[in-house]
Design a protein around this motif. Sequence first.
Motif, mmCIF file in Angstrom:
data_model
loop_
_atom_site.group_PDB
_atom_site.id
_atom_site.type_symbol
_atom_site.label_atom_id
_atom_site.label_comp_id
_atom_site.label_asym_id
_atom_site.label_seq_id
_atom_site.Cartn_x
_atom_site.Cartn_y
_atom_site.Cartn_z
ATOM 1 N N GLN A 64 -47.698 6.435 121.842
ATOM 2 C CA GLN A 64 -46.440 6.681 122.518
ATOM 3 C C GLN A 64 -46.533 7.967 123.330
ATOM 4 N N LEU A 72 -48.881 5.242 117.154
ATOM 5 C CA LEU A 72 -49.281 4.135 118.019
ATOM 6 C C LEU A 72 -48.081 3.557 118.762
ATOM 7 N N ASP A 73 -48.323 3.138 119.988
ATOM 8 C CA ASP A 73 -47.317 2.396 120.742
ATOM 9 C C ASP A 73 -47.494 0.925 120.376
ATOM 10 N N THR A 74 -46.663 0.438 119.467
ATOM 11 C CA THR A 74 -46.888 -0.885 118.886
ATOM 12 C C THR A 74 -46.774 -2.012 119.911
ATOM 13 N N SER A 75 -45.902 -1.852 120.906
ATOM 14 C CA SER A 75 -45.767 -2.902 121.924
ATOM 15 C C SER A 75 -47.070 -3.073 122.692
ATOM 16 N N VAL A 77 -50.176 -1.968 121.670
ATOM 17 C CA VAL A 77 -51.254 -2.354 120.755
ATOM 18 C C VAL A 77 -51.158 -3.839 120.407
ATOM 19 N N ASN A 78 -49.946 -4.336 120.202
ATOM 20 C CA ASN A 78 -49.775 -5.753 119.871
ATOM 21 C C ASN A 78 -50.117 -6.665 121.041
#
Length: 313
Positions: A64, A72-75, A77-78
Amino acid sequence: MSVLNTYFKYVLLLLIIVGCNTTKKTIVASQKMQQMVIDISKTAKQQNTNFSIIPQNGLELLYQNIDMENGLDTSYVNAINGVGVEALHYNKNEDTDGYRRLLLSKLPKNKKVLSSEFINNDKDLAKAKELNTSKGYIPFVRTKNNLYYREIPSTNNTGKEIKELQDVQNYLYLINPDAYTTKQAYLQALSTTNYDLLLIDLFYENTPLTKSEVAYLKIKKDGTQRKVIAYMNIGAVENFRYYWKESWTKKQPSWFKKQYAGYEDEYWVEFWNKEWQQIIYKSKKSYLSKIIDRNFDGVYLDNVEAYYTLYHN
């Protein structure tokens, strides 16, 4: 003396302001790049849920506001299936700077890391490989004769069917087919390898590979299945690509920002520009559509670090 002190205070304040503005612009641009990668992923996976998205470099995007302390920027990474990284341990000689290795340490284990090392001395080959495999990364090690990804080094045959990106244990990074005088010779050279994954360009010279040619490359020499991933530059415009307009030679669009140092045929771009995004993924005739239509297994996104290079030397 007081006048000089006032002057230096003014200069210092100006430098701080400029620095802050540059930092803000970089963070905003990083968010735009994260969103672009997410959008590319959504667009591709709507058509093929098994399509792999692999951005190269720009590892700060994993976090982020490009700050590891923010998590982590989950959007982002996903949206990706792995990352590519150049010169993680070697750029001719061994690199002791561990910053990017630290950035990678927080990456979830289900995300593949494709590492491309560049060694100056062949005696470093084994160590360059071991430094990566010990972390679970997949190394591709170039020697000094292969700076521009033109050669096919020998590799061990895993003998495995590669059904998922996670199955990959070795890969070939070859995006410059100039060593092959014909398309047929190029395809044959690729097909007679046992690499688990081929990272190649969509094009041979100015002609895109066909769907049947990509299918042909998905079979290793030993008859087992592998993955074929297409290279795509999303942070810089290249004047040898099919999308290049003659008018750009005479007058560059305003979203061309600066020359790509070391590559006279490339320019860093404002990648959030609508025209550029239409070229890359937001139309039925886009670069991404051409890759998907030919049934590649994924896309390798180069120059995602444009968010940084636009504002820094």
